[in-house]
Design a protein around this motif. Sequence first.
Motif, PDB file in Angstrom:
ATOM      1  N   ILE A   5      44.806  36.299  43.639  1.00  0.00           N
ATOM      2  CA  ILE A   5      43.989  37.356  43.217  1.00  0.00           C
ATOM      3  C   ILE A   5      43.334  38.147  44.269  1.00  0.00           C
ATOM      4  O   ILE A   5      42.721  37.742  45.351  1.00  0.00           O
ATOM      5  N   LYS A   8      37.658  42.018  45.399  1.00  0.00           N
ATOM      6  CA  LYS A   8      36.894  43.340  45.215  1.00  0.00           C
ATOM      7  C   LYS A   8      36.443  43.812  46.639  1.00  0.00           C
ATOM      8  O   LYS A   8      36.309  45.149  46.717  1.00  0.00           O
ATOM      9  N   CYS A  42      36.880  37.235  39.924  1.00  0.00           N
ATOM     10  CA  CYS A  42      37.532  38.069  39.077  1.00  0.00           C
ATOM     11  C   CYS A  42      37.541  37.803  37.556  1.00  0.00           C
ATOM     12  O   CYS A  42      37.525  38.374  36.811  1.00  0.00           O
ATOM     13  N   LYS A  44      38.353  35.182  35.827  1.00  0.00           N
ATOM     14  CA  LYS A  44      39.592  34.664  35.089  1.00  0.00           C
ATOM     15  C   LYS A  44      39.537  33.238  34.721  1.00  0.00           C
ATOM     16  O   LYS A  44      40.086  32.642  34.041  1.00  0.00           O
ATOM     17  N   CYS A  90      41.514  29.767  41.727  1.00  0.00           N
ATOM     18  CA  CYS A  90      41.797  30.104  43.217  1.00  0.00           C
ATOM     19  C   CYS A  90      41.173  29.721  44.393  1.00  0.00           C
ATOM     20  O   CYS A  90      39.887  28.890  43.890  1.00  0.00           O
TER      21      CYS A  90
END
Length: 204
Positions: A5, A8, A42, A44, A90
């Motif tokens: 992943i 950012k 993220c 997710k 992750c």
Amino acid sequence: MNDNIILKGKKVEDILKEAELRSCPVQRVLYSLTEFIKEVMCGKCFPCAFGTEEARIIAIKLSQWVAGISEKDIDSLKRIGLNMVAGSLCKNGKDLGNFIADTVETSYEEIKKHIVEACPYEECVNIVNYIINPDICNRCGECFRICKYFAIIREKNNYKKVYISYEIDQTKCTKCGECVEICPENAIDVIVNNRNIIEMIGEQ
């Protein structure tokens, strides 16, 4: 587990290193969560996306001595951290979860002081006030001159053309401590939860 992943902004390890620079465990947790949400998350996976928001709210309440905060909330912080370790997709979420859980476990008593007493490191500024003691203050004006935030209020006696009182505007004060350091009379008290921090240190 998805370790690919894309971040950012900052890396998780950098955020955790920066968090460790803070003495207060509540501030370490709060900083790590805030930066993680802003720079890394993220969104997710459920444990990470919802856990970080819930944990951040608890950390904010602890830092601000919000009424109703209890040891159950501290336990919830650790639970959230462990859930992130177990359920995050992750390594980023797992690393943050470990950091939160370990911080709570190793600094539980210090965190608990935010409920029953005060921030022992004076880093949670919302429960700290700086007060000028009028019985000690000699009206020299050093605090007024050094304050870059214009938080020092002084009242002038127009008849004698001198300043007769100094006060600190709590809405402008950032608790930087410069006025405390420069005061030649030690006339500025640091009050935490209505107790003088100097007295608290003396009791330890």
